[in-house]
Every structure is written in C-alpha cells, then in structure tokens.
Design a protein around this motif. Structure first.
Motif, PDB file in Angstrom:
ATOM      1  N   ARG A   1       0.803  -1.230   0.000  1.00 27.33           N
ATOM      2  CA  ARG A   1       0.000   0.000   0.000  1.00 27.33           C
ATOM      3  C   ARG A   1       0.835   1.278   0.000  1.00 27.33           C
ATOM      4  O   ARG A   1       0.427   2.301   0.554  1.00 27.33           O
ATOM      5  N   ASN A   2       1.992   1.217  -0.635  1.00 22.73           N
ATOM      6  CA  ASN A   2       2.770   2.430  -0.850  1.00 22.73           C
ATOM      7  C   ASN A   2       2.089   3.229  -1.960  1.00 22.73           C
ATOM      8  O   ASN A   2       2.162   2.869  -3.130  1.00 22.73           O
ATOM      9  N   MET A   3       1.430   4.315  -1.587  1.00 25.60           N
ATOM     10  CA  MET A   3       0.602   5.033  -2.558  1.00 25.60           C
ATOM     11  C   MET A   3       1.426   5.661  -3.673  1.00 25.60           C
ATOM     12  O   MET A   3       0.905   5.890  -4.765  1.00 25.60           O
ATOM     13  N   ASP A   4       2.687   5.933  -3.427  1.00 27.77           N
ATOM     14  CA  ASP A   4       3.522   6.455  -4.510  1.00 27.77           C
ATOM     15  C   ASP A   4       3.708   5.416  -5.611  1.00 27.77           C
ATOM     16  O   ASP A   4       3.891   5.764  -6.792  1.00 27.77           O
ATOM     17  N   ALA A   5       3.668   4.139  -5.237  1.00 28.46           N
ATOM     18  CA  ALA A   5       3.727   3.061  -6.229  1.00 28.46           C
ATOM     19  C   ALA A   5       2.347   2.749  -6.783  1.00 28.46           C
ATOM     20  O   ALA A   5       2.192   2.416  -7.967  1.00 28.46           O
ATOM     21  N   VAL A   6       1.333   2.862  -5.941  1.00 26.86           N
ATOM     22  CA  VAL A   6      -0.040   2.503  -6.324  1.00 26.86           C
ATOM     23  C   VAL A   6      -0.651   3.515  -7.281  1.00 26.86           C
ATOM     24  O   VAL A   6      -1.289   3.162  -8.286  1.00 26.86           O
ATOM     25  N   ARG A   7      -0.476   4.790  -6.979  1.00 28.66           N
ATOM     26  CA  ARG A   7      -1.170   5.874  -7.688  1.00 28.66           C
ATOM     27  C   ARG A   7      -0.979   5.812  -9.212  1.00 28.66           C
ATOM     28  O   ARG A   7      -1.963   5.834  -9.962  1.00 28.66           O
ATOM     29  N   PRO A   8       0.268   5.735  -9.708  1.00 22.37           N
ATOM     30  CA  PRO A   8       0.433   5.712 -11.170  1.00 22.37           C
ATOM     31  C   PRO A   8      -0.119   4.453 -11.829  1.00 22.37           C
ATOM     32  O   PRO A   8      -0.532   4.494 -12.989  1.00 22.37           O
ATOM     33  N   VAL A   9      -0.142   3.335 -11.103  1.00 17.12           N
ATOM     34  CA  VAL A   9      -0.663   2.087 -11.674  1.00 17.12           C
ATOM     35  C   VAL A   9      -2.177   2.184 -11.865  1.00 17.12           C
ATOM     36  O   VAL A   9      -2.712   1.804 -12.912  1.00 17.12           O
ATOM     37  N   ILE A  10      -2.873   2.697 -10.866  1.00 16.96           N
ATOM     38  CA  ILE A  10      -4.322   2.871 -11.002  1.00 16.96           C
ATOM     39  C   ILE A  10      -4.638   3.838 -12.133  1.00 16.96           C
ATOM     40  O   ILE A  10      -5.522   3.590 -12.963  1.00 16.96           O
TER      41      ILE A  10
END
Length: 393
Positions: free
Chosen positions: A229-238
């Motif tokens: 749940r590292n949002m810096d990794a999650v955000r661009p993928v979504i």
C-alpha cells in the motif's frame, strides 16, 4: 425495385463524452471537482440523489456527514434529494434482482428525471447495480460513479456496462450506459481492507499485458510496494490502468461490445465461472488473477508466448499478494463448462483473446482442452511450489 422491397440502412453515431477525474480528497479540498460536474438544466438547480455501499458507510462513518456538509455549503448550486441511500456491498447487491426494484422505487419516489443526477459511492458491484437502475429509470439518468476499491478505480468504474447476476450467471442481465462522470478519489481507498486493496491489481496486470509492456514491467518491479500500500507506487498504476481501459472503450470502435472479440475479458472465461462455483467467496479480482495466470500459461503452451515471461506474470501476480489457487480450480470438469457459458455471453462463436507476447494480442476461436488443463495444473502447481519455498525459507 418496388417500394415494398426497398431497404434503408443508415449508419449513425451517438456522441458521448466520458469524463474521468482524479482527486485526493473529494469531499475535502477537491470538492470543486464534483461541483463542476453538476450542470444546471435551464433555470433549475441540479437535483442529486446519493447511494452509498453499506460496507463503505461502515468503514467511513463520517462519510454521510461529509456529503451533507458539502451539500449544505453549496445548497445554492444543487439540491440533495432526500436521505443518503445505502445498499448491500459486494456480490450480494448483484445476486438479488429485487434490490433493483427497490432502487427504482426510491428513484421514482424522489421524482428524479433524466436531467437529475445519481451519485453512487462504492465498490464495483454497487456501481454495477445502482448504474443498472439509473440506466433503466427514464431510459437513463445521469450517473456519477465514485469507485471505492482499487479494482473499480483501475477497471470497472470507467466501463460503460451496468449489470447484475441472474440464473447463477455473472452479469446475465444488464445494459450499456455511459456514465456522466467517474471520479477516482484516493481518500476512498484508505479504509479498504488489504484483501480488497490487493485484488484490484489483477485487472491492471491484465490490461498491461494486452497493451503496454512498459507498464507491466513497472507493476512487476513495484509489486511488493503495491501490495504493501505504498501510494507512490499505487497511484500511477491505477491511473494508467484506468487510462488504458478508457482508451480501449472510447477508441477501439466497439464500446458496447457488439463485435465478437472482447480483449478486456482476457482471463475472464474462467474467472466468471470460478466466482459462482465458489458462491462468490472468491472476489472478482482474485478470480481474474487466476484466469489471467491460466490463459497466460495456455498462451505459452499454444501460441508461442515466451515461457520465461509466463513465469514472470505468475510471480508478479503472486508478489502482489494474489493467490493463484483455490479448491474450485481443481474441479476442472465444471470449470471447463465456463467456455460454453462465455461463448453464450459473447454471442456467436467462441472468441478468446490470447497473447503471443507482452503487449500484443490475438483472437482465437478454438481451445485445446488438453493444453488448457495443463495450464490449469501448472498454475495450481506454481502456488504449491511457492508455498513450499516459503515454508523452507
């Protein structure tokens, strides 16, 4: 030619706009995003009815208050109609057709019209069910979706399908209706349980395999950070997954799936069968992860997809925290019936999308049952091997 035997065929296109927005705190600092989407009808203020997924309402007990505070603050610009409605979350809302009847009664009682808005906040199943009710009420009320799961934000929330389950078949009854807008709000993901957070990324893997090798490699590289749940990794993928799905819907010439090929259903013939086989204990994203794994291995056995890349896909899904095995996967006789059910779902002949390489797809019309069973066995064995390595490590 006589008038009796004449024919008139006119090709025409219906103009549609698909609006996708990304926010971090929709009912906080990003309120203007939703407000700007509520267009007036002449001199009349927009009239808005809000539906919320019960699971979301429980996880975010202040959400109702935040919505009402927002509505009160801008009461001169739109009218919130009645109380905030709730409905069951998950597949429960799609498995009871009578829930749709209740939704229609509530919509009718509020005197909503085709220029009114229904705002729905919830997971993909709730978006599907409320969207179906909105699509058939007055033959279409403006729908604003606010997806609250990674799965819905990355995939189904931007789709143009609305449907519920019937006859123990996934999405058997439904319609196509372009939403007025979709808002992917990051705040909505914060209370999502880990299991539901992770299973959304199976669709991101799927669409990257179909369309974008570099995106697959990014997901592969950051899989464990995404899982954690590292949002810096999650955000661009979504964001990229939503974009790829949206581009396919709006630019590939078949938004309402009238053609026989449906590439975005890669891996879904078995996923759609596994869900009812497990009485929907398997989440959709979990079933899709298994289905993508199976069809990727099958592609390596039959269509030249590199075997090393197939293993990379399995490891990527596993590193995202997705299990690629379930007791239902071993009920192969029943599972293989999913091919015929999928053909019926498509209409006409069976058409499956397969992969000769990452980022390139082909359509096929036949399945080698022996090879498919080998692919299923390989995926199940992969999980057994992974579990053994973990215990030994």
């Amino acid at each position: 030619m006589s008038q009796q035997n004449s024919a008139i065929d006119i090709d025409f296109h219906v103009p549609c706009v698909h609006r996708l927005r990304f926010t971090k705190d929709l009912f906080g600092k990003d309120q203007a995003v939703l407000l700007d989407l509520l267009e007036s009808s002449g001199d009349q203020q927009p009239r808005v009815q809000v539906w919320v997924d019960e699971q979301v309402a429980k996880a975010q007990p202040d959400l109702s208050m935040r919505i009402r505070t927002f509505a009160s603050r801008y009461s001169d610009q739109f009218e919130l109609i009645g109380k905030i409605q709730t409905c069951p979350g998950g597949e429960a809302v799609k498995n009871d057709i009578h829930i749709i009847e209740r939704m229609l009664k509530v919509i009718n009682a509020a005197d909503l019209d085709r220029r009114s808005y229904i705002v729905v906040i919830g997971g993909g199943a709730v978006l599907d069910a409320v969207g179906f009710a909105a699509a058939i009420a007055h033959r279409g009320i403006r729908l604003i979706r606010i997806p609250t799961t990674t799965l819905a934000q990355a995939d189904s929330g931007v789709g143009v399908k609305n449907s519920v389950n019937l006859f123990a078949k996934k999405n058997w009854v439904g319609t196509f209706h372009v939403p007025w807008a979709v808002i992917n709000d990051e705040e909505m993901l914060l209370t999502l349980p880990d299991r539901d957070f992770r299973n959304g990324f199976s669709e991101a893997v799927k669409v990257s395999l179909l369309k974008d090798r570099e995106e697959f490699e990014r997901i592969e590289q950051n899989a464990k950070e995404i899982r954690d749940r590292n949002m810096d990794a999650v955000r661009p993928v979504i964001r990229r997954s939503a974009q790829l799905h949206l581009e396919h819907i709006t630019q590939e010439g078949d938004p309402f799936e009238a053609l026989e090929a449906r590439p975005l259903d890669y891996g879904h013939w078995s996923a759609h069968k596994l869900e009812p086989m497990t009485n929907f204990e398997l989440r959709h994203g979990e079933a899709v992860a298994i289905g993508v794994a199976v069809d990727t291995v099958y592609s390596s056995l039959v269509y030249g997809f590199p075997k090393g890349d197939a293993e990379r896909v399995l490891h990527c899904l596993h590193n995202l925290g997705l299990s690629l095995d379930h007791p239902a996967l071993h009920e192969t006789e029943e599972l293989m019936k999913g091919l015929e059910e999928f053909r019926q779902h498509l209409g006409g002949r069976l058409t499956l999308t397969m992969l000769p390489e990452i980022g390139r797809k082909i359509n096929v019309h036949e399945v080698d049952d022996v090879k498919m069973l080998q692919a299923i066995e390989h995926v199940a064995n992969f999980m057994s091997t992974a579990a053994k390595k973990k215990s030994e490590g």
